[in-house]
Motif scaffolding. Structure first.
Motif, PDB file in Angstrom:
ATOM      1  N   ASP A  15       0.793  -1.273   0.084  1.00  0.00           N
ATOM      2  CA  ASP A  15      -0.105   0.036  -0.070  1.00  0.00           C
ATOM      3  C   ASP A  15       0.745   1.262  -0.084  1.00  0.00           C
ATOM      4  OD1 ASP A  15      -2.295  -1.354  -0.087  1.00  0.00           O
ATOM      5  OD2 ASP A  15      -2.623  -1.363   2.235  1.00  0.00           O
ATOM      6  N   THR A  36       0.496   6.493   9.674  1.00  0.00           N
ATOM      7  CA  THR A  36       1.101   5.220   9.564  1.00  0.00           C
ATOM      8  C   THR A  36       1.737   4.540  11.035  1.00  0.00           C
ATOM      9  OG1 THR A  36       3.398   6.094   8.954  1.00  0.00           O
ATOM     10  CG2 THR A  36       1.853   5.494   7.150  1.00  0.00           C
ATOM     11  N   SER A  90       1.207   1.473   6.406  1.00  0.00           N
ATOM     12  CA  SER A  90      -0.023   1.595   6.629  1.00  0.00           C
ATOM     13  C   SER A  90      -0.873   0.704   7.654  1.00  0.00           C
ATOM     14  CB  SER A  90      -0.876   1.711   5.275  1.00  0.00           C
ATOM     15  OG  SER A  90      -1.221   0.274   4.806  1.00  0.00           O
ATOM     16  N   PRO A  91      -1.815   1.262   8.428  1.00  0.00           N
ATOM     17  CA  PRO A  91      -2.691   0.270   9.296  1.00  0.00           C
ATOM     18  C   PRO A  91      -3.285  -1.060   8.432  1.00  0.00           C
ATOM     19  CG  PRO A  91      -2.692   2.628   9.842  1.00  0.00           C
ATOM     20  CD  PRO A  91      -2.301   2.672   8.540  1.00  0.00           C
ATOM     21  N   ASP A  92      -3.842  -0.610   7.308  1.00  0.00           N
ATOM     22  CA  ASP A  92      -4.247  -1.434   6.382  1.00  0.00           C
ATOM     23  C   ASP A  92      -3.665  -2.516   6.118  1.00  0.00           C
ATOM     24  OD1 ASP A  92      -6.805  -0.156   6.538  1.00  0.00           O
ATOM     25  OD2 ASP A  92      -6.571   0.967   4.437  1.00  0.00           O
ATOM     26  N   PHE A  93      -2.216  -2.387   5.882  1.00  0.00           N
ATOM     27  CA  PHE A  93      -1.324  -3.543   5.542  1.00  0.00           C
ATOM     28  C   PHE A  93      -0.986  -4.183   6.565  1.00  0.00           C
ATOM     29  CE2 PHE A  93       2.893  -5.022   5.489  1.00  0.00           C
ATOM     30  CZ  PHE A  93       2.877  -5.975   4.177  1.00  0.00           C
ATOM     31  N   ASN A  95      -2.732  -4.668   9.528  1.00  0.00           N
ATOM     32  CA  ASN A  95      -4.050  -5.520   9.889  1.00  0.00           C
ATOM     33  C   ASN A  95      -4.299  -6.705   8.921  1.00  0.00           C
ATOM     34  OD1 ASN A  95      -4.678  -4.016  11.984  1.00  0.00           O
ATOM     35  ND2 ASN A  95      -5.987  -2.261  10.890  1.00  0.00           N
ATOM     36  N   HIS A  96      -4.089  -6.160   7.774  1.00  0.00           N
ATOM     37  CA  HIS A  96      -4.219  -7.482   6.607  1.00  0.00           C
ATOM     38  C   HIS A  96      -3.287  -8.569   6.391  1.00  0.00           C
ATOM     39  CE1 HIS A  96      -5.583  -9.465   2.864  1.00  0.00           C
ATOM     40  NE2 HIS A  96      -4.273  -9.407   2.475  1.00  0.00           N
ATOM     41  N   LYS A 101      -7.076  -7.137  13.660  1.00  0.00           N
ATOM     42  CA  LYS A 101      -7.719  -5.785  13.459  1.00  0.00           C
ATOM     43  C   LYS A 101      -7.566  -4.765  14.682  1.00  0.00           C
ATOM     44  CE  LYS A 101      -9.954  -6.937   9.757  1.00  0.00           C
ATOM     45  NZ  LYS A 101      -8.978  -6.962   8.740  1.00  0.00           N
TER      46      LYS A 101
END
Length: 146
Positions: A15, A36, A90-93, A95-96, A101
């Protein structure tokens, strides 16, 4: 006298992973935040960070972590310097990549030689400008140790 300088990396991986490498950094960072996670490998010197509720110090060979939107400053006093490499994830990366979560790191400094060495290897790959093959898998495996 040791040479100093910094280099910023922006990759299409994870990301839009960004990273900062600094050698013999002596300039204070005033209070600020990032969207981030900051995962910093401390190579030389002691990295000081002032958080809302406490001051933390990360010695060489340790990892300093700042959570997204966590206000922090990094004072450098008395001519001290530090060499480091910071991943901006990134938090999304995160977490994924780790199937969790709402990750929040309560321990700002981590002393774990195995984790440090694995992150160092990834930093070296980013610095060498490799093609990114297997980065994401290796990074996910490494982050699972956090």
């Amino acid at each position: 006298m040791k040479s100093s300088g910094s280099k910023f990396y922006k990759t299409p991986l994870f990301d839009g992973l960004e990273a900062l490498e600094a050698a013999n950094h002596k300039t204070s960072f005033p209070a600020h935040f990032h969207p981030t996670f900051n995962i910093t490998l401390v190579y030389d010197g002691v990295f000081q960070s002032r958080l809302k509720d406490r001051d933390v110090s990360a010695a060489p060979g340790s990892i300093l972590i700042t959570n997204p939107l966590e206000i922090h400053s990094n004072p450098f006093e008395n001519g001290n310097s530090v060499s480091f490499f910071t991943f901006y994830l990134s938090p999304d990366f995160l977490n994924h990549g780790d199937n969790r979560k709402g990750i929040v790191f309560n321990d700002s400094v981590i002393d774990d030689a195995r984790l440090f060495n694995q992150l160092h290897t990834l930093a070296q790959q980013i610095k060498s400008g490799g093609d990114g093959a297997n980065y994401e898998q290796k990074f996910a495996e490494t982050l699972h140790l956090l």
